[in-house]
Design a protein around this motif. Structure first.
Motif, PDB file in Angstrom:
ATOM      1  N   ASN A  74       0.819  -1.221   0.000  1.00  0.00           N
ATOM      2  CA  ASN A  74       0.000   0.000   0.000  1.00  0.00           C
ATOM      3  C   ASN A  74       0.849   1.267   0.000  1.00  0.00           C
ATOM      4  O   ASN A  74       0.466   2.292   0.572  1.00  0.00           O
ATOM      5  CB  ASN A  74      -0.968   0.015   1.184  1.00  0.00           C
ATOM      6  CG  ASN A  74      -2.144   0.955   0.954  1.00  0.00           C
ATOM      7  OD1 ASN A  74      -2.536   1.212  -0.191  1.00  0.00           O
ATOM      8  ND2 ASN A  74      -2.702   1.480   2.029  1.00  0.00           N
TER       9      ASN A  74
ATOM     10  N   PRO B 164       2.300   4.582  -1.766  1.00  0.00           N
ATOM     11  CA  PRO B 164       1.694   5.433  -2.791  1.00  0.00           C
ATOM     12  C   PRO B 164       2.329   5.227  -4.166  1.00  0.00           C
ATOM     13  O   PRO B 164       3.515   4.884  -4.265  1.00  0.00           O
ATOM     14  CB  PRO B 164       1.947   6.857  -2.280  1.00  0.00           C
ATOM     15  CG  PRO B 164       3.073   6.727  -1.310  1.00  0.00           C
ATOM     16  CD  PRO B 164       2.924   5.379  -0.692  1.00  0.00           C
ATOM     17  N   GLU B 165       1.512   5.402  -5.211  1.00  0.00           N
ATOM     18  CA  GLU B 165       2.031   5.292  -6.573  1.00  0.00           C
ATOM     19  C   GLU B 165       2.973   6.455  -6.847  1.00  0.00           C
ATOM     20  O   GLU B 165       2.639   7.612  -6.585  1.00  0.00           O
ATOM     21  CB  GLU B 165       0.883   5.307  -7.575  1.00  0.00           C
ATOM     22  CG  GLU B 165       1.317   5.141  -9.013  1.00  0.00           C
ATOM     23  CD  GLU B 165       0.158   5.124  -9.983  1.00  0.00           C
ATOM     24  OE1 GLU B 165       0.408   5.149 -11.214  1.00  0.00           O
ATOM     25  OE2 GLU B 165      -1.004   5.097  -9.517  1.00  0.00           O
TER      26      GLU B 165
ATOM     27  N   LYS C  65      -3.261   6.710   5.341  1.00  0.00           N
ATOM     28  CA  LYS C  65      -2.447   7.635   4.544  1.00  0.00           C
ATOM     29  C   LYS C  65      -3.140   8.995   4.417  1.00  0.00           C
ATOM     30  O   LYS C  65      -4.319   9.067   4.123  1.00  0.00           O
ATOM     31  CB  LYS C  65      -2.175   7.048   3.151  1.00  0.00           C
ATOM     32  CG  LYS C  65      -1.250   5.861   3.159  1.00  0.00           C
ATOM     33  CD  LYS C  65      -0.835   5.450   1.754  1.00  0.00           C
ATOM     34  CE  LYS C  65      -1.998   4.952   0.928  1.00  0.00           C
ATOM     35  NZ  LYS C  65      -1.572   4.426  -0.378  1.00  0.00           N
TER      36      LYS C  65
ATOM     37  N   GLU D 243      -0.381  13.312  -8.849  1.00  0.00           N
ATOM     38  CA  GLU D 243      -1.639  13.878  -8.394  1.00  0.00           C
ATOM     39  C   GLU D 243      -1.787  15.318  -8.857  1.00  0.00           C
ATOM     40  O   GLU D 243      -0.812  16.064  -8.895  1.00  0.00           O
ATOM     41  CB  GLU D 243      -1.705  13.817  -6.857  1.00  0.00           C
ATOM     42  CG  GLU D 243      -2.933  13.077  -6.355  1.00  0.00           C
ATOM     43  CD  GLU D 243      -3.003  13.036  -4.855  1.00  0.00           C
ATOM     44  OE1 GLU D 243      -3.643  13.931  -4.268  1.00  0.00           O
ATOM     45  OE2 GLU D 243      -2.426  12.101  -4.283  1.00  0.00           O
TER      46      GLU D 243
ATOM     47  N   SER E 207       4.873  12.663  -7.350  1.00  0.00           N
ATOM     48  CA  SER E 207       3.478  12.276  -7.492  1.00  0.00           C
ATOM     49  C   SER E 207       2.853  12.903  -8.730  1.00  0.00           C
ATOM     50  O   SER E 207       3.134  14.054  -9.072  1.00  0.00           O
ATOM     51  CB  SER E 207       2.694  12.719  -6.248  1.00  0.00           C
ATOM     52  OG  SER E 207       1.300  12.622  -6.448  1.00  0.00           O
TER      53      SER E 207
ATOM     54  N   LYS F  38       1.357  18.860  -1.617  1.00  0.00           N
ATOM     55  CA  LYS F  38       1.678  18.479  -2.990  1.00  0.00           C
ATOM     56  C   LYS F  38       2.100  19.738  -3.734  1.00  0.00           C
ATOM     57  O   LYS F  38       1.309  20.673  -3.903  1.00  0.00           O
ATOM     58  CB  LYS F  38       0.463  17.843  -3.668  1.00  0.00           C
ATOM     59  CG  LYS F  38       0.573  17.664  -5.188  1.00  0.00           C
ATOM     60  CD  LYS F  38       1.707  16.730  -5.569  1.00  0.00           C
ATOM     61  CE  LYS F  38       1.679  16.372  -7.052  1.00  0.00           C
ATOM     62  NZ  LYS F  38       1.728  17.544  -7.945  1.00  0.00           N
TER      63      LYS F  38
ATOM     64  N   ILE G 258       3.410  12.762   2.374  1.00  0.00           N
ATOM     65  CA  ILE G 258       2.296  12.116   3.056  1.00  0.00           C
ATOM     66  C   ILE G 258       2.740  11.670   4.439  1.00  0.00           C
ATOM     67  O   ILE G 258       3.943  11.593   4.730  1.00  0.00           O
ATOM     68  CB  ILE G 258       1.759  10.890   2.290  1.00  0.00           C
ATOM     69  CG1 ILE G 258       2.804   9.761   2.243  1.00  0.00           C
ATOM     70  CG2 ILE G 258       1.276  11.268   0.900  1.00  0.00           C
ATOM     71  CD1 ILE G 258       2.215   8.416   1.866  1.00  0.00           C
TER      72      ILE G 258
ATOM     73  N   LEU H  10      -2.385  12.908   2.659  1.00  0.00           N
ATOM     74  CA  LEU H  10      -1.562  13.820   1.876  1.00  0.00           C
ATOM     75  C   LEU H  10      -1.445  15.142   2.620  1.00  0.00           C
ATOM     76  O   LEU H  10      -2.455  15.794   2.903  1.00  0.00           O
ATOM     77  CB  LEU H  10      -2.180  14.051   0.490  1.00  0.00           C
ATOM     78  CG  LEU H  10      -1.433  15.012  -0.428  1.00  0.00           C
ATOM     79  CD1 LEU H  10      -0.074  14.451  -0.825  1.00  0.00           C
ATOM     80  CD2 LEU H  10      -2.272  15.329  -1.675  1.00  0.00           C
TER      81      LEU H  10
END
Length: 373
Positions: A80, A82-83, A138, A115, A113, A143, A126, A140
């Motif tokens: 799990n 984050p991508e 999780k 995002e 990220s 960003k 995060i 955020l």
């Protein structure tokens, strides 16, 4: 630029470089070996960040996107995560534990990220908790915007100060002429948050119209070292310069550290960036390197395990592939020593809770520096 001005500029650059090299390039061999480097965690590619848990186990980020828990000689991949947007210098980057981790269980990670919708990526922070070998809860916290497909200068070191504020760095993202000097834009900054992501009310630009209110300092290029001085509590950063001009800075709230208006470096092509190295309203580095060593990772030595090292600063070198020990007096570097010569690209260095130093080397793993008796 007129020929006379161009000639004067190159004369100044050469003079500065000569002066810097006569002092900064005097890297000594240590007078005696005080440790043996033992491979502690093997088979790692780009171990970007590492953080110790209270039980002595180690969390390691691989730039490719893996988070590894190393405990009792065994590596376990954490689920799990984050991508991440893996491009150039971007990926899964730093990791830090909350100062009260035993009470609240919070971990902090930085990564590139996607995002936000725009193509490309930018630095994100995060927090999360670790349960049953997976990240949970999780959140955020920050960003940076906008996303960009440029692959350089994510920054991304994380540190806490004595008051529990969270600091992190974001590099200029390859847009040096715009981002670092503009407080309405992300990039080329050190940021400060509460541990839950709230903006501190005493941040320096909270009352500035349009400003990124998380900014603590600005005018940075690509900070890949961020550490608290255990003696003073102040935050120190180091950052990559261009060709020459890597810096160590002592961070003061709201200060401008000059990039790219002032620098001791030049373009990679050899052309000038600027003809000045000092300007009113801009801070001078505590130390700079000419030529660049490409610093990554930084820690103060507080332990007495290594003879003569207490109070020293350790910095990894990517380009020259060694660990540098700096002897400090009154916030000045008075001696440099080259350790672990030709070990490989040193990505990070941390002092563990056992009082030993751990060094992350690309393509090899993490070494433990075992003191000689």
């Amino acid at each position: 630029m007129k020929k006379s001005m161009l000639f004067l500029y190159f004369f100044v650059v050469i003079l500065n470089s000569a002066c810097a090299q006569s002092a900064d390039n005097d890297v000594h061999r240590p007078s005696k070996d005080v440790f043996i480097a033992e491979l502690f965690v093997d088979q790692l590619q780009i171990p970007w960040g590492m953080a110790f848990l209270p039980d002595g186990s180690l969390l390691i980020t691989e730039k490719s996107g893996e988070l590894i828990h190393f405990k009792e000689g065994k590596k376990t991949n954490i689920a799990n995560v984050p991508e991440v947007y893996v491009r150039g210098q971007g990926g899964l980057l730093d990791i830090e534990v909350h100062p009260q981790y035993q009470d609240n269980g919070w971990l902090y990670l930085s990564y590139s990220s996607q995002e936000g919708g725009e193509k490309g990526g930018n630095t994100a922070i995060i927090r999360a908790k670790l349960k049953d070998n997976a990240l949970t809860d999780k959140e955020l916290l920050y960003k940076a915007t906008p996303n960009t497909t440029k692959g350089q200068h994510y920054g991304s070191r994380i540190e806490f100060d004595n008051e529990g504020y969270l600091y992190f760095s974001v590099g200029d993202r390859g847009n040096r002429d715009v981002n670092p000097q503009d407080i309405t834009l992300d990039g080329g900054k050190i940021y400060r948050l509460h541990d839950d992501g709230r903006i501190p009310t005493d941040n320096p630009f909270v009352d500035e119209t349009g400003a990124k209110t998380a900014i603590f300092t600005y005018g940075h290029r690509n900070p890949q070292g961020l550490v608290k001085n255990p003696e003073t509590g102040k935050l120190w950063d180091h950052e990559h310069g261009p060709r020459g001009g890597d810096e160590i800075n002592i961070l003061e709230k709201g200060k401008n550290y000059g990039w790219p208006v002032i620098t001791y470096g030049i373009n990679y092509s050899g052309t000038p960036i600027t003809d000045i190295t000092e300007k009113d309203g801009m801070e001078q580095p505590m130390h700079y390197w000419v030529p660049s060593i490409a610093p990554s990772g930084m820690t103060f030595v507080t332990t007495e395990n290594y003879e003569g090292w207490q109070g020293s600063l350790l910095v990894g070198s990517l380009v020259f592939e060694y660990l540098e020990r700096q002897v400090l007096e009154d916030n000045k570097v008075v001696r440099r020593e080259k350790l672990m010569d030709d070990i490989g690209r040193v990505r990070n260095v941390r002092q563990g809770p056992d009082g030993l130093v751990y060094v992350a080397v690309e393509g090899k793993g993490i070494y433990k520096l075992v003191p000689k008796s």
